[in-house]
Design an enzyme around this catalytic site. Structure first.
Site, PDB file in Angstrom:
ATOM      1  N   HIS A   1      -2.345  -2.064   2.041  1.00  8.15           N
ATOM      2  CA  HIS A   1      -1.567  -1.431   3.104  1.00  8.15           C
ATOM      3  C   HIS A   1      -1.851  -2.132   4.435  1.00  8.15           C
ATOM      4  O   HIS A   1      -0.961  -2.345   5.248  1.00  8.15           O
ATOM      5  CB  HIS A   1      -1.935   0.053   3.238  1.00  8.15           C
ATOM      6  CG  HIS A   1      -1.557   0.863   2.033  1.00  8.15           C
ATOM      7  ND1 HIS A   1      -0.818   2.021   2.119  1.00  8.15           N
ATOM      8  CD2 HIS A   1      -1.795   0.687   0.715  1.00  8.15           C
ATOM      9  CE1 HIS A   1      -0.634   2.525   0.915  1.00  8.15           C
ATOM     10  NE2 HIS A   1      -1.224   1.734   0.048  1.00  8.15           N
TER      11      HIS A   1
ATOM     12  N   ASN B   1       1.823  -7.277  -2.512  1.00  4.34           N
ATOM     13  CA  ASN B   1       1.396  -8.354  -1.601  1.00  4.34           C
ATOM     14  C   ASN B   1       1.124  -9.631  -2.377  1.00  4.34           C
ATOM     15  O   ASN B   1       1.550 -10.714  -1.973  1.00  4.34           O
ATOM     16  CB  ASN B   1       0.149  -7.933  -0.822  1.00  4.34           C
ATOM     17  CG  ASN B   1       0.448  -6.775   0.098  1.00  4.34           C
ATOM     18  OD1 ASN B   1       1.187  -6.919   1.062  1.00  4.34           O
ATOM     19  ND2 ASN B   1      -0.100  -5.617  -0.217  1.00  4.34           N
TER      20      ASN B   1
HETATM   21  N1  UDP Z   1      -6.707 -10.491  -1.614  1.00  2.00           N
HETATM   22  C1  UDP Z   1      -7.459 -11.463  -1.001  1.00  2.00           C
HETATM   23  N2  UDP Z   1      -8.508 -11.998  -1.676  1.00  2.00           N
HETATM   24  C2  UDP Z   1      -8.842 -11.628  -2.922  1.00  2.00           C
HETATM   25  C3  UDP Z   1      -8.067 -10.626  -3.564  1.00  2.00           C
HETATM   26  C4  UDP Z   1      -6.998 -10.080  -2.871  1.00  2.00           C
HETATM   27  O1  UDP Z   1      -7.194 -11.871   0.136  1.00  2.00           O
HETATM   28  O2  UDP Z   1      -9.835 -12.151  -3.446  1.00  2.00           O
HETATM   29  C5  UDP Z   1      -5.579  -9.904  -0.862  1.00  2.00           C
HETATM   30  C6  UDP Z   1      -4.255 -10.425  -1.357  1.00  2.00           C
HETATM   31  O3  UDP Z   1      -3.964 -11.647  -0.711  1.00  2.00           O
HETATM   32  C7  UDP Z   1      -3.308  -9.303  -1.007  1.00  2.00           C
HETATM   33  C8  UDP Z   1      -4.180  -8.055  -1.060  1.00  2.00           C
HETATM   34  O4  UDP Z   1      -5.539  -8.509  -1.050  1.00  2.00           O
HETATM   35  O5  UDP Z   1      -2.784  -9.476   0.297  1.00  2.00           O
HETATM   36  C9  UDP Z   1      -3.987  -7.241  -2.307  1.00  2.00           C
HETATM   37  O6  UDP Z   1      -2.788  -6.552  -2.209  1.00  2.00           O
HETATM   38  P1  UDP Z   1      -1.870  -6.273  -3.465  1.00  2.00           P
HETATM   39  O7  UDP Z   1      -0.690  -5.485  -2.989  1.00  2.00           O
HETATM   40  O8  UDP Z   1      -1.536  -7.532  -4.176  1.00  2.00           O
HETATM   41  O9  UDP Z   1      -2.784  -5.447  -4.464  1.00  2.00           O
HETATM   42  P2  UDP Z   1      -3.739  -4.156  -4.304  1.00  2.00           P
HETATM   43  O10 UDP Z   1      -5.024  -4.642  -3.797  1.00  2.00           O
HETATM   44  O11 UDP Z   1      -3.043  -3.221  -3.334  1.00  2.00           O
HETATM   45  O12 UDP Z   1      -3.817  -3.625  -5.683  1.00  2.00           O
END
Ligand code: UDP
Length: 448
Positions: free
Chosen positions: A17, A349
Site C-alpha cells: 500500500h 505492485n
Molecule cells: N519488494 C521489494 N523488495 C523485495 C520484495 C518486495 O522492494 O525484496 C517490493 C516490491 O517491489 C513491491 C512490494 O514490495 O513494490 C510488494 O508489493 P506487492 O503488491 O507485489 O505484494 P505484497 O507485498 O503486497 O504481497
C-alpha cells in the site's frame, strides 16, 4: 498550479500500500502541489524520506493500542477496526488542524483501501475524499459489483462452479472462478478481519477513483460503463523507469526493510535476460515443502537465480548459481536487464513492476487479488504463465516456457511491447500524465 493546493495522502501500513501511495505523493509534489504523506507511526519511522521533493512532508497517524504491534496474533478481531478508525480519525484530524494553523490547510484527502475512516476526516474538513485504488482496475470492478447487488451471485458462483469455470462479469475481463478475490469470499482469517474495512471503502465512493494502472494495460475495463469514473494514473514507479525525466529517481523509498548490498554487483555480472528472480512480496511465506520444490526446479534449470526468502530459510537452496537475500530493491533488480523471468506471487505492485521492466512472469498466486492478476498476465496480456502447482516439474515447465525458444520468444516480445506502452503513459502528454494533471486541476483535486 494553485499554491494553496494541499493533498493529504493516507496509506494503510503495508508495503504493497505504501509503495504506490508514496509514488503518487512524489508525483503530485513534482507537479508542485504541497503533499503530506501519512501512514502508521511505526512504518513511517522505517521510510527512507531523504530523496523526497521539498513540497512533500511526512506526518504519521496513530493506530491507538496497535501502535506497538500490528501483527496478526496481536490483532483483536473484536475491536480492531473500531480502534484503528477512532485512533486514526483523532490523530489525522490533529494533523490536519496543525497544517491549517501553519497556513497550509489540506484541500483534498486521498486514501487507499483499508483506511476508509480517512473519508470521515475529509468530511469534517469539508474537502473532497478520493479513493486511490492500488489494485488492478479489473479488481475494482469485481469489488464494486460485489458491494452493489451482486454479492450473492458471486458467492454462488464461487461455491458451486468448478474452479476453472469461466465467469463473465460486466466490465471485467473473463476470469475463472478460482481467480475471485479471497477477501470477498473471506477465505482466510486476515480476509475476515479486514472485510468490513473493504466494505466501508465501497460505501460513499467519490465519483472519481484514481487507479494505479494505465490505459494501455486495462483500457476496456477503465472505459466500461459503471458508476465510478476510473482514472488511470499509474504505473506508480520512480521516474527513472517511467518518464525518464529524473534518472536519479530509482528507489521507491518505501522499503520497510533494508536491502542487502552485494546482490546488485552479482546481478550486473550476469548475462542479459539470464537470471530467474524469485520473490513473493512482503507478506507471503511459502511452506517449506514448496520452497524445496522451487529449489529443485531452480537447480534443474541450471540458470542463475536471485531469491528473496524473507525470514525462514529452510528448504531454500543457494547452490552455486544462486543468491538468496532477505530483501532487495525489487524494481532495480527487475530493471537491471539481467532478469529473464520473475517467479512471483503476482501482487499488483510486483506485476506492474515486471510489466514496466518488460520481464515475463511465472505466477504462483497465493491470495487476495493475486489469482486475478495472474490471469491478466497470462490470458489478457500474454506475458507470463500460471504455475498450476508449486511442484518441481510444473515450475520447471513454466520457467523453460518463459525463458526458452518458441512461445517464450513471443512472450518476451509482448513483454517488451507492453513495457514500452507503460513508459509512454507518464511521458509528457501520455495518458497517465494527462490524467493526473487534469485531476489536480479539477474540483476533486481540491481546487475551488
Ligand atoms: N519488494 C521489494 N523488495 C523485495 C520484495 C518486495 O522492494 O525484496 C517490493 C516490491 O517491489 C513491491 C512490494 O514490495 O513494490 C510488494 O508489493 P506487492 O503488491 O507485489 O505484494 P505484497 O507485498 O503486497 O504481497
Amino acid at each position: 498550479m494553485e499554491e494553496k493546493q494541499h493533498f493529504l495522502i493516507v496509506s494503510f501500513p503495508a508495503q504493497g500500500h505504501i509503495n504506490p501511495s508514496l509514488q503518487l505523493a512524489k508525483r503530485l509534489a513534482r507537479l508542485s502541489a504541497r503533499v503530506t504523506f501519512s501512514t502508521s507511526i511505526e512504518y513511517n519511522s522505517r521510510l527512507n524520506t531523504s530523496s523526497s521533493p521539498p513540497t512533500l512532508s511526512f506526518s504519521p497517524y496513530s493506530q491507538g493500542k496497535y501502535d506497538k504491534s500490528f501483527k496478526l496474533p496481536d490483532l483483536d478481531p473484536s475491536d480492531l477496526l473500531t480502534e484503528l478508525a477512532s485512533a486514526g480519525i483523532k490523530s489525522l484530524t490533529a494533523i490536519a488542524n496543525e497544517l491549517a494553523a501553519s497556513g497550509s490547510p489540506v484541500t483534498c484527502v486521498i486514501f487507499n483501501f483499508l483506511v476508509p475512516w480517512a473519508r470521515d476526516v475529509a468530511a469534517d474538513l469539508a474537502v473532497p475524499a478520493v479513493l486511490y485504488w492500488i489494485q488492478a482496475a479489473a479488481l475494482f470492478r469485481v469489488y464494486h459489483l460485489f458491494f452493489n447487488g451482486h454479492a450473492e451471485k458471486i458467492i454462488n458462483i464461487a461455491t458451486q462452479e468448478k474452479p476453472t469455470s469461466e465467469i463473465a462479469l460486466p466490465g471485467v475481463p473473463t476470469l475463472q472462478v478460482r481467480d475471485l478475490p479471497s477477501l470477498l469470499l473471506k477465505k482466510l482469517t486476515v480476509d475476515e478481519l479486514f472485510f468490513p474495512a473493504v466494505e466501508a471503502t465501497f460505501q460513499g465512493l467519490s465519483r472519481v477513483v484514481l487507479v494505479n494502472t494505465f490505459d494501455g494495460l486495462e483500457k476496456s475495463t477503465l472505459t466500461a460503463a459503471g458508476e465510478a469514473e476510473l482514472v488511470a494514473i499509474g504505473p506508480a514507479l520512480p521516474s527513472a523507469y517511467t518518464d525518464g525525466e529524473d534518472e536519479e529517481d530509482k528507489a521507491i523509498g518505501g522499503d520497510l526493510q533494508r536491502a542487502e548490498d552485494e546482490y546488485m554487483a552479482w546481478l550486473s555480472a550476469q548475462k542479459e535476460g539470464s537470471v530467474v528472480y524469485v520473490s513473493f512480496g512482503s507478506h507471503s511465506v511459502l511452506p517449506v515443502s514448496e520452497r524445496e520444490e522451487i529449489s529443485k526446479a531452480l537447480r534443474e534449470s541450471g540458470r542463475p537465480y536471485l531469491w528473496v526468502a524473507r525470514g525462514e530459510r529452510e528448504g531454500v537452496e543457494e547452490g552455486e548459481k544462486g543468491r538468496v537475500v532477505e530483501w532487495c530493491s525489487q524494481v532495480e533488480v527487475l530493471a537491471s536487464g539481467a532478469v529473464g523471468c520473475f517467479v512471483t506471487h503476482c501482487g499488483w505492485n510486483s506485476t506492474l513492476e515486471s510489466v514496466v521492466c518488460g520481464v515475463p512472469m511465472v505466477g504462483l498466486p497465493q491470495w487476495t487479488d493475486q489469482m486475478a492478476n495472474c490471469r491478466l498476465v497470462e490470458a489478457e496480456w500474454g506475458v507470463g504463465v500460471r504455475a498450476e502447482k508449486a511442484e518441481k516439474a510444473e515450475l520447471s515447465r513454466c520457467i523453460e516456457l518463459v525463458m526458452g525458444e518458441g512461445e517464450g520468444e513471443d512472450m518476451r516480445r509482448r513483454a517488451k511491447a507492453l513495457a514500452s506502452l507503460a513508459r509512454d503513459a507518464f511521458r509528457e502528454g501520455g495518458s497517465s500524465d494527462r490524467n493526473l494533471r487534469a485531476f489536480v486541476r479539477s474540483p476533486m483535486g481540491g481546487l475551488t
